[in-house]
Scaffold this motif. Structure first.
Motif, PDB file in Angstrom:
ATOM      1  N   ILE A  42      -2.228 -10.228  -8.011  1.00 42.44           N
ATOM      2  CA  ILE A  42      -3.240  -9.450  -7.279  1.00 42.44           C
ATOM      3  C   ILE A  42      -3.030  -9.613  -5.777  1.00 42.44           C
ATOM      4  O   ILE A  42      -3.041  -8.635  -5.022  1.00 42.44           O
ATOM      5  CB  ILE A  42      -4.663  -9.893  -7.683  1.00 42.44           C
ATOM      6  CG1 ILE A  42      -4.932  -9.523  -9.140  1.00 42.44           C
ATOM      7  CG2 ILE A  42      -5.709  -9.272  -6.760  1.00 42.44           C
ATOM      8  CD1 ILE A  42      -6.202 -10.140  -9.718  1.00 42.44           C
ATOM      9  N   TYR A  43      -2.828 -10.856  -5.319  1.00 46.95           N
ATOM     10  CA  TYR A  43      -2.603 -11.096  -3.900  1.00 46.95           C
ATOM     11  C   TYR A  43      -1.337 -10.398  -3.414  1.00 46.95           C
ATOM     12  O   TYR A  43      -1.309  -9.827  -2.320  1.00 46.95           O
ATOM     13  CB  TYR A  43      -2.497 -12.596  -3.601  1.00 46.95           C
ATOM     14  CG  TYR A  43      -3.736 -13.389  -3.942  1.00 46.95           C
ATOM     15  CD1 TYR A  43      -5.007 -12.830  -3.855  1.00 46.95           C
ATOM     16  CD2 TYR A  43      -3.639 -14.700  -4.366  1.00 46.95           C
ATOM     17  CE1 TYR A  43      -6.134 -13.562  -4.172  1.00 46.95           C
ATOM     18  CE2 TYR A  43      -4.762 -15.443  -4.677  1.00 46.95           C
ATOM     19  CZ  TYR A  43      -6.010 -14.868  -4.585  1.00 46.95           C
ATOM     20  OH  TYR A  43      -7.119 -15.602  -4.890  1.00 46.95           O
ATOM     21  N   ALA A  44      -0.275 -10.451  -4.218  1.00 50.70           N
ATOM     22  CA  ALA A  44       0.981  -9.798  -3.841  1.00 50.70           C
ATOM     23  C   ALA A  44       0.779  -8.291  -3.708  1.00 50.70           C
ATOM     24  O   ALA A  44       1.286  -7.672  -2.763  1.00 50.70           O
ATOM     25  CB  ALA A  44       2.069 -10.095  -4.869  1.00 50.70           C
ATOM     26  N   GLN A  45       0.033  -7.690  -4.620  1.00 47.51           N
ATOM     27  CA  GLN A  45      -0.225  -6.254  -4.539  1.00 47.51           C
ATOM     28  C   GLN A  45      -1.057  -5.909  -3.299  1.00 47.51           C
ATOM     29  O   GLN A  45      -0.773  -4.928  -2.598  1.00 47.51           O
ATOM     30  CB  GLN A  45      -0.932  -5.756  -5.806  1.00 47.51           C
ATOM     31  CG  GLN A  45      -1.132  -4.259  -5.841  1.00 47.51           C
ATOM     32  CD  GLN A  45       0.179  -3.479  -5.784  1.00 47.51           C
ATOM     33  OE1 GLN A  45       1.195  -3.903  -6.363  1.00 47.51           O
ATOM     34  NE2 GLN A  45       0.189  -2.366  -5.088  1.00 47.51           N
ATOM     35  N   LEU A  46      -2.059  -6.704  -3.017  1.00 43.81           N
ATOM     36  CA  LEU A  46      -2.877  -6.475  -1.813  1.00 43.81           C
ATOM     37  C   LEU A  46      -2.017  -6.575  -0.556  1.00 43.81           C
ATOM     38  O   LEU A  46      -2.157  -5.784   0.380  1.00 43.81           O
ATOM     39  CB  LEU A  46      -4.025  -7.481  -1.750  1.00 43.81           C
ATOM     40  CG  LEU A  46      -5.132  -7.306  -2.781  1.00 43.81           C
ATOM     41  CD1 LEU A  46      -6.083  -8.503  -2.750  1.00 43.81           C
ATOM     42  CD2 LEU A  46      -5.895  -6.016  -2.541  1.00 43.81           C
ATOM     43  N   TRP A  47      -1.087  -7.544  -0.526  1.00 40.85           N
ATOM     44  CA  TRP A  47      -0.185  -7.700   0.617  1.00 40.85           C
ATOM     45  C   TRP A  47       0.721  -6.472   0.752  1.00 40.85           C
ATOM     46  O   TRP A  47       0.888  -5.941   1.836  1.00 40.85           O
ATOM     47  CB  TRP A  47       0.638  -8.980   0.454  1.00 40.85           C
ATOM     48  CG  TRP A  47       1.682  -9.145   1.512  1.00 40.85           C
ATOM     49  CD1 TRP A  47       1.486  -9.515   2.812  1.00 40.85           C
ATOM     50  CD2 TRP A  47       3.076  -8.905   1.358  1.00 40.85           C
ATOM     51  NE1 TRP A  47       2.683  -9.532   3.474  1.00 40.85           N
ATOM     52  CE2 TRP A  47       3.674  -9.159   2.610  1.00 40.85           C
ATOM     53  CE3 TRP A  47       3.876  -8.511   0.291  1.00 40.85           C
ATOM     54  CZ2 TRP A  47       5.034  -9.032   2.812  1.00 40.85           C
ATOM     55  CZ3 TRP A  47       5.235  -8.394   0.493  1.00 40.85           C
ATOM     56  CH2 TRP A  47       5.801  -8.651   1.748  1.00 40.85           C
ATOM     57  N   ARG A  48       1.289  -6.015  -0.377  1.00 38.73           N
ATOM     58  CA  ARG A  48       2.156  -4.830  -0.348  1.00 38.73           C
ATOM     59  C   ARG A  48       1.418  -3.601   0.178  1.00 38.73           C
ATOM     60  O   ARG A  48       2.005  -2.754   0.845  1.00 38.73           O
ATOM     61  CB  ARG A  48       2.697  -4.523  -1.751  1.00 38.73           C
ATOM     62  CG  ARG A  48       3.823  -5.416  -2.186  1.00 38.73           C
ATOM     63  CD  ARG A  48       4.409  -4.935  -3.518  1.00 38.73           C
ATOM     64  NE  ARG A  48       5.028  -6.034  -4.196  1.00 38.73           N
ATOM     65  CZ  ARG A  48       4.480  -6.717  -5.210  1.00 38.73           C
ATOM     66  NH1 ARG A  48       3.315  -6.384  -5.705  1.00 38.73           N
ATOM     67  NH2 ARG A  48       5.123  -7.729  -5.756  1.00 38.73           N
ATOM     68  N   GLU A  49       0.140  -3.512  -0.152  1.00 40.50           N
ATOM     69  CA  GLU A  49      -0.672  -2.373   0.288  1.00 40.50           C
ATOM     70  C   GLU A  49      -1.169  -2.523   1.722  1.00 40.50           C
ATOM     71  O   GLU A  49      -1.839  -1.640   2.236  1.00 40.50           O
ATOM     72  CB  GLU A  49      -1.879  -2.211  -0.642  1.00 40.50           C
ATOM     73  CG  GLU A  49      -1.510  -1.827  -2.051  1.00 40.50           C
ATOM     74  CD  GLU A  49      -2.689  -1.914  -3.018  1.00 40.50           C
ATOM     75  OE1 GLU A  49      -3.799  -2.330  -2.592  1.00 40.50           O
ATOM     76  OE2 GLU A  49      -2.500  -1.585  -4.199  1.00 40.50           O
ATOM     77  N   GLY A  50      -0.852  -3.646   2.355  1.00 35.66           N
ATOM     78  CA  GLY A  50      -1.300  -3.886   3.718  1.00 35.66           C
ATOM     79  C   GLY A  50      -2.762  -4.308   3.808  1.00 35.66           C
ATOM     80  O   GLY A  50      -3.357  -4.277   4.885  1.00 35.66           O
ATOM     81  N   ARG A  51      -3.344  -4.700   2.694  1.00 40.45           N
ATOM     82  CA  ARG A  51      -4.756  -5.073   2.656  1.00 40.45           C
ATOM     83  C   ARG A  51      -4.983  -6.578   2.729  1.00 40.45           C
ATOM     84  O   ARG A  51      -6.127  -7.018   2.794  1.00 40.45           O
ATOM     85  CB  ARG A  51      -5.396  -4.506   1.393  1.00 40.45           C
ATOM     86  CG  ARG A  51      -5.364  -2.980   1.371  1.00 40.45           C
ATOM     87  CD  ARG A  51      -5.809  -2.379   0.062  1.00 40.45           C
ATOM     88  NE  ARG A  51      -7.064  -2.948  -0.404  1.00 40.45           N
ATOM     89  CZ  ARG A  51      -7.450  -2.910  -1.682  1.00 40.45           C
ATOM     90  NH1 ARG A  51      -6.687  -2.349  -2.597  1.00 40.45           N
ATOM     91  NH2 ARG A  51      -8.594  -3.439  -2.036  1.00 40.45           N
TER      92      ARG A  51
END
Length: 95
Positions: A42-51
């Protein structure tokens, strides 16, 4: 609300009336109470999305050779989130 781990002598006062009448709960959390298998993706996806601005959360970057000094800075409170850089470059990237 508290932030950080309080000392062993710290105490909190809670109003039983407020707790009951407002249906409040008290929940403890140690080191974020993360579940790595669930949370890291989840954290990795948020980082990829710039969030999740991970770069803004880093206090400094250090080399592994400087780990003792880095731990002293951490214990002294002048650094909060240090990242160990594993590369061939002799100087860590600037924050």
């Amino acid at each position: 609300m508290t932030v950080g781990l309080p000392g062993p002598e710290a105490r909190a006062t809670v109003s039983p009336l407020t707790l009951t009448a407002e249906a409040r709960t008290i929940v403890g959390s140690y080191l974020g109470s993360a579940v790595p298998q669930r949370d890291i993706p989840i954290y990795a996806q948020l980082w990829r999305e710039g969030r999740l601005p991970v770069d803004r959360l880093i206090s400094s970057r250090i080399r592994l050779d400087d780990i003792n000094e880095a731990m002293d800075l951490l214990a002294g409170g002048s650094q909060l989130r240090q990242v160990i850089v594993f590369d061939d470059d002799d100087t860590p990237p600037a924050v």
